[in-house]
Design an enzyme around this catalytic site. Sequence first.
Site, PDB file in Angstrom:
ATOM      1  N   TYR A  65       3.108  -0.296  -2.188  1.00  0.00           N
ATOM      2  CA  TYR A  65       3.554  -0.935  -3.442  1.00  0.00           C
ATOM      3  C   TYR A  65       3.198  -2.316  -3.334  1.00  0.00           C
ATOM      4  O   TYR A  65       3.525  -3.076  -2.255  1.00  0.00           O
ATOM      5  CB  TYR A  65       5.130  -0.872  -3.707  1.00  0.00           C
ATOM      6  CG  TYR A  65       5.279   0.147  -5.065  1.00  0.00           C
ATOM      7  CD1 TYR A  65       4.676  -0.333  -6.236  1.00  0.00           C
ATOM      8  CD2 TYR A  65       5.734   1.185  -5.073  1.00  0.00           C
ATOM      9  CE1 TYR A  65       4.793   0.523  -7.435  1.00  0.00           C
ATOM     10  CE2 TYR A  65       6.052   2.188  -6.183  1.00  0.00           C
ATOM     11  CZ  TYR A  65       5.505   1.740  -7.387  1.00  0.00           C
ATOM     12  OH  TYR A  65       5.765   2.401  -8.320  1.00  0.00           O
ATOM     13  N   GLU A  67       3.495  -4.723  -6.389  1.00  0.00           N
ATOM     14  CA  GLU A  67       3.572  -5.698  -7.590  1.00  0.00           C
ATOM     15  C   GLU A  67       3.575  -7.080  -7.428  1.00  0.00           C
ATOM     16  O   GLU A  67       4.020  -7.661  -6.287  1.00  0.00           O
ATOM     17  CB  GLU A  67       5.264  -5.154  -8.095  1.00  0.00           C
ATOM     18  CG  GLU A  67       5.184  -3.978  -8.984  1.00  0.00           C
ATOM     19  CD  GLU A  67       6.178  -3.588  -9.287  1.00  0.00           C
ATOM     20  OE1 GLU A  67       7.107  -4.498  -9.187  1.00  0.00           O
ATOM     21  OE2 GLU A  67       6.575  -2.378  -9.818  1.00  0.00           O
ATOM     22  N   ASP A 211     -16.270  -6.085 -24.275  1.00  0.00           N
ATOM     23  CA  ASP A 211     -15.693  -4.830 -23.713  1.00  0.00           C
ATOM     24  C   ASP A 211     -17.248  -4.265 -23.362  1.00  0.00           C
ATOM     25  O   ASP A 211     -17.887  -3.761 -24.001  1.00  0.00           O
ATOM     26  CB  ASP A 211     -15.074  -3.810 -24.556  1.00  0.00           C
ATOM     27  CG  ASP A 211     -14.885  -2.358 -23.722  1.00  0.00           C
ATOM     28  OD1 ASP A 211     -15.370  -2.220 -22.766  1.00  0.00           O
ATOM     29  OD2 ASP A 211     -14.118  -1.567 -24.503  1.00  0.00           O
ATOM     30  N   THR A 237     -14.642  -1.089 -17.440  1.00  0.00           N
ATOM     31  CA  THR A 237     -14.376  -0.094 -16.543  1.00  0.00           C
ATOM     32  C   THR A 237     -14.942  -0.099 -15.180  1.00  0.00           C
ATOM     33  O   THR A 237     -16.164  -0.848 -15.267  1.00  0.00           O
ATOM     34  CB  THR A 237     -13.913   1.180 -17.145  1.00  0.00           C
ATOM     35  OG1 THR A 237     -15.403   1.562 -17.742  1.00  0.00           O
ATOM     36  CG2 THR A 237     -13.312   1.460 -18.001  1.00  0.00           C
ATOM     37  N   LYS A 240     -18.271   3.680 -14.644  1.00  0.00           N
ATOM     38  CA  LYS A 240     -19.507   3.999 -15.781  1.00  0.00           C
ATOM     39  C   LYS A 240     -20.622   3.559 -15.105  1.00  0.00           C
ATOM     40  O   LYS A 240     -20.970   4.094 -13.797  1.00  0.00           O
ATOM     41  CB  LYS A 240     -19.254   3.495 -17.125  1.00  0.00           C
ATOM     42  CG  LYS A 240     -17.927   4.164 -17.901  1.00  0.00           C
ATOM     43  CD  LYS A 240     -17.789   3.526 -19.247  1.00  0.00           C
ATOM     44  CE  LYS A 240     -16.968   4.164 -19.927  1.00  0.00           C
ATOM     45  NZ  LYS A 240     -15.474   3.492 -19.711  1.00  0.00           N
ATOM     46  N   ARG A 246     -12.445   5.161 -10.722  1.00  0.00           N
ATOM     47  CA  ARG A 246     -12.065   4.806 -12.031  1.00  0.00           C
ATOM     48  C   ARG A 246     -10.583   3.671 -12.258  1.00  0.00           C
ATOM     49  O   ARG A 246      -9.798   4.081 -11.701  1.00  0.00           O
ATOM     50  CB  ARG A 246     -11.186   6.315 -12.375  1.00  0.00           C
ATOM     51  CG  ARG A 246     -12.114   7.397 -12.367  1.00  0.00           C
ATOM     52  CD  ARG A 246     -11.733   8.414 -13.168  1.00  0.00           C
ATOM     53  NE  ARG A 246     -11.704   8.421 -14.573  1.00  0.00           N
ATOM     54  CZ  ARG A 246     -12.631   8.647 -15.348  1.00  0.00           C
ATOM     55  NH1 ARG A 246     -13.729   9.229 -15.221  1.00  0.00           N
ATOM     56  NH2 ARG A 246     -12.259   8.524 -16.965  1.00  0.00           N
TER      57      ARG A 246
HETATM   58  N1  DSN Z   1     -14.279   7.613 -23.162  1.00  0.00           N
HETATM   59  C1  DSN Z   1     -15.399   6.716 -22.862  1.00  0.00           C
HETATM   60  C2  DSN Z   1     -16.754   7.261 -23.175  1.00  0.00           C
HETATM   61  O1  DSN Z   1     -17.049   8.507 -23.005  1.00  0.00           O
HETATM   62  O2  DSN Z   1     -17.616   6.665 -23.518  1.00  0.00           O
HETATM   63  C3  DSN Z   1     -14.935   5.469 -23.339  1.00  0.00           C
HETATM   64  O3  DSN Z   1     -13.881   4.858 -22.746  1.00  0.00           O
END
Ligand code: DSN
Length: 424
Positions: A65, A67, A211, A237, A240, A246
């Site tokens: 942990y 925090e 974003d 994120t 991607k 993730r």
């Molecule tokens: N769910 C994602 C996507 O497929 O674009 C976005 O967060």
Amino acid sequence: MNHPAAVPAIPTLATSPLTRTDPQLAALLAEEEARQRFKIRLIASENYASSAVREASSSVITNQYSEGYPGARYYEGQQIVDQVERLAIARAKALFGAEHVNVQAHSGSPANLAVYLAFLKPGDTVLGMQLAHGGHLTHGSKASITGKYWNIVSYGLDPQTKLLDYASIRELALQHKPRLIIAGHSAYPRQLDFAAFRAIADEVGAILMVDMAHFAGLVAGGAHPSPVPYADVVTTTTHKSLRGPRGAIVMCRAEHAAKIDKAVFPGLQGGPHNAITAAIAVTLQEALRPEFATYAGQCVANARALAHGLLDHGFNLVTGGTDNHLVLVDLRNKGIAGKPLAAALDRAGLVTNYNAVPWDEQPPQNPSGLRLGSPSMTTRGFHEAEFRRIADWIARVVDSGLDDKVIAEIAVETQALCAGFPMP
Ligand code: DSN
């Protein structure tokens, strides 16, 4: 799944502790590995993380942990994890040129919510892209907490060009005086004009958040302009186009650092997922290498090749093409809906997702579009020629009327192609 005869089954899990302790779960993971290896994955938000990223993401550092933030934790035993988190932060700064970086948000939605929490009171006005035109749930959809706790004004696309219309975004901003403006998308196949968003935000005194989850890898590799010089806050994120585990990163100007950190922890979360922090550090080091720029440029070239191939087969594309990593197909002229086509393509070995198109008359559960993305198969080594084959296969499936025999023939061909392109 049947593997092509020339390709041996992959024994990755055959002798692992997981196989001994939980053979049922191990078998499922082996099936998933085979699926990822032998299908052409075209989900625009997915990728293949490297073995090094996956090793870090399941490492022993998951056992503790932490925090707090480096140097200011609520637990002892942070000698190593502080160094790991500082490494991830330093690499994000080097890669994106951000003044302040937080790597603790557990994923994209919490990262975006942290920005709401940092800058807004419940009921404040937010201007974001509407979900049905390519925005994200957290940009103000009624189905998301963001659409319930804040006063959302949504902008959309120009009805003729299907491009963002910055003059109308400015008009909405002048009329509604949002406290926060959000740029970014999950299904818009074009680059964003960050300078235009900055000018609108400045005119109305709004915070500008970008974003960049979908195109962060392209930004990292120099294949897409960076929002960092323009935005107050940039969220992304890490799994991607950036090709990591993730997780998520929030970057901001130095003046907002304390607000953002407080919003992530203790505002929204408890302890960070340390193994993911470690894997983010590995991802960012990979993205700093020259070969990542080659990958990012190839993502765009491959999406363009796919778009051209589909146009040659008479498909309509939203905005007529792409200049990022994704293609949004409007199927209405083909007389087929997105959901049955996506299911048929999956049987043919082409994994996609059905998606709404702007001004879709059909419901989101069975919309008129199909979203395709290039990052995963670019990571596998596909180039333009392979992406043109993908366009040909999609056309064959559609032109056959989703005929099972044609789908079965294509499934053999897609598996054979995958066999020549190793998975990390
Ligand atoms: N769910 C994602 C996507 O497929 O674009 C976005 O967060």
